[in-house]
Motif scaffolding. Structure first.
Motif, PDB file in Angstrom:
ATOM      1  N   ARG A 293      47.967 -39.064 -45.425  1.00  0.00           N
ATOM      2  CA  ARG A 293      48.173 -37.682 -45.004  1.00  0.00           C
ATOM      3  C   ARG A 293      46.981 -37.172 -44.186  1.00  0.00           C
ATOM      4  O   ARG A 293      47.146 -36.476 -43.191  1.00  0.00           O
ATOM      5  CB  ARG A 293      48.388 -36.795 -46.229  1.00  0.00           C
ATOM      6  CG  ARG A 293      48.725 -35.352 -45.874  1.00  0.00           C
ATOM      7  CD  ARG A 293      48.909 -34.508 -47.113  1.00  0.00           C
ATOM      8  NE  ARG A 293      49.758 -35.180 -48.086  1.00  0.00           N
ATOM      9  CZ  ARG A 293      50.996 -34.822 -48.374  1.00  0.00           C
ATOM     10  NH1 ARG A 293      51.518 -33.789 -47.803  1.00  0.00           N
ATOM     11  NH2 ARG A 293      51.697 -35.492 -49.265  1.00  0.00           N
ATOM     12  N   GLU A 294      45.769 -37.533 -44.591  1.00  0.00           N
ATOM     13  CA  GLU A 294      44.559 -37.101 -43.878  1.00  0.00           C
ATOM     14  C   GLU A 294      44.573 -37.568 -42.419  1.00  0.00           C
ATOM     15  O   GLU A 294      44.255 -36.815 -41.505  1.00  0.00           O
ATOM     16  CB  GLU A 294      43.322 -37.671 -44.584  1.00  0.00           C
ATOM     17  CG  GLU A 294      42.021 -37.399 -43.861  1.00  0.00           C
ATOM     18  CD  GLU A 294      40.847 -38.143 -44.504  1.00  0.00           C
ATOM     19  OE1 GLU A 294      39.948 -38.540 -43.759  1.00  0.00           O
ATOM     20  OE2 GLU A 294      40.852 -38.308 -45.744  1.00  0.00           O
TER      21      GLU A 294
ATOM     22  N   LEU B  58      47.308 -38.422 -40.642  1.00  0.00           N
ATOM     23  CA  LEU B  58      48.395 -37.707 -39.962  1.00  0.00           C
ATOM     24  C   LEU B  58      47.936 -36.317 -39.538  1.00  0.00           C
ATOM     25  O   LEU B  58      48.240 -35.859 -38.434  1.00  0.00           O
ATOM     26  CB  LEU B  58      49.617 -37.603 -40.877  1.00  0.00           C
ATOM     27  CG  LEU B  58      50.361 -38.903 -41.155  1.00  0.00           C
ATOM     28  CD1 LEU B  58      51.431 -38.681 -42.203  1.00  0.00           C
ATOM     29  CD2 LEU B  58      50.958 -39.470 -39.886  1.00  0.00           C
ATOM     30  N   THR B  59      47.193 -35.654 -40.393  1.00  0.00           N
ATOM     31  CA  THR B  59      46.681 -34.319 -40.074  1.00  0.00           C
ATOM     32  C   THR B  59      45.715 -34.385 -38.906  1.00  0.00           C
ATOM     33  O   THR B  59      45.799 -33.575 -37.980  1.00  0.00           O
ATOM     34  CB  THR B  59      45.991 -33.705 -41.313  1.00  0.00           C
ATOM     35  OG1 THR B  59      46.946 -33.627 -42.367  1.00  0.00           O
ATOM     36  CG2 THR B  59      45.459 -32.322 -41.012  1.00  0.00           C
TER      37      THR B  59
ATOM     38  N   GLN C 128      53.624 -35.765 -37.590  1.00  0.00           N
ATOM     39  CA  GLN C 128      54.510 -35.557 -38.727  1.00  0.00           C
ATOM     40  C   GLN C 128      55.502 -36.709 -38.767  1.00  0.00           C
ATOM     41  O   GLN C 128      55.625 -37.466 -37.798  1.00  0.00           O
ATOM     42  CB  GLN C 128      55.273 -34.240 -38.576  1.00  0.00           C
ATOM     43  CG  GLN C 128      54.394 -33.024 -38.544  1.00  0.00           C
ATOM     44  CD  GLN C 128      55.219 -31.760 -38.342  1.00  0.00           C
ATOM     45  OE1 GLN C 128      56.446 -31.783 -38.353  1.00  0.00           O
ATOM     46  NE2 GLN C 128      54.548 -30.649 -38.165  1.00  0.00           N
ATOM     47  N   LYS C 129      56.221 -36.839 -39.861  1.00  0.00           N
ATOM     48  CA  LYS C 129      57.256 -37.868 -39.957  1.00  0.00           C
ATOM     49  C   LYS C 129      58.223 -37.699 -38.795  1.00  0.00           C
ATOM     50  O   LYS C 129      58.626 -36.589 -38.466  1.00  0.00           O
ATOM     51  CB  LYS C 129      58.016 -37.747 -41.274  1.00  0.00           C
ATOM     52  CG  LYS C 129      57.217 -38.133 -42.473  1.00  0.00           C
ATOM     53  CD  LYS C 129      58.049 -37.982 -43.735  1.00  0.00           C
ATOM     54  CE  LYS C 129      57.219 -38.293 -44.959  1.00  0.00           C
ATOM     55  NZ  LYS C 129      57.975 -38.098 -46.194  1.00  0.00           N
TER      56      LYS C 129
END
Length: 73
Positions: free
Chosen positions: A18-19, A21-22, A27-28
């Protein structure tokens, strides 16, 4: 950041934390591009082919500004 290759169905994949991706503002469902560089492979949300096409489009729009303005009317 160390990533591990894992089995996903009949394929192999990498799970992005998640880190990451941020940090990449992803996003998915978003697309990620693998670009080969002299130092290895770079993963980026930036599409180099699209950027080159946009550069050409901007040049054409600058050259034909008056024609495009007439068409817009």
């Amino acid at each position: 950041m160390k990533l591990k290759i894992t089995t996903i169905g009949n394929s192999a994949g990498v799970i992005l934390p998640r880190e990451l991706l941020t940090r990449l503002r992803l996003q998915k469902g978003d697309e990620l591009y693998a670009v080969e560089t002299p130092d290895g492979i770079r993963l980026t949300a930036y599409d180099p082919k699209l950027a080159a096409q946009m550069d050409v489009a901007e040049e054409i729009m600058r050259e034909d500004r008056q024609v495009l303005h007439k068409l817009a009317q």
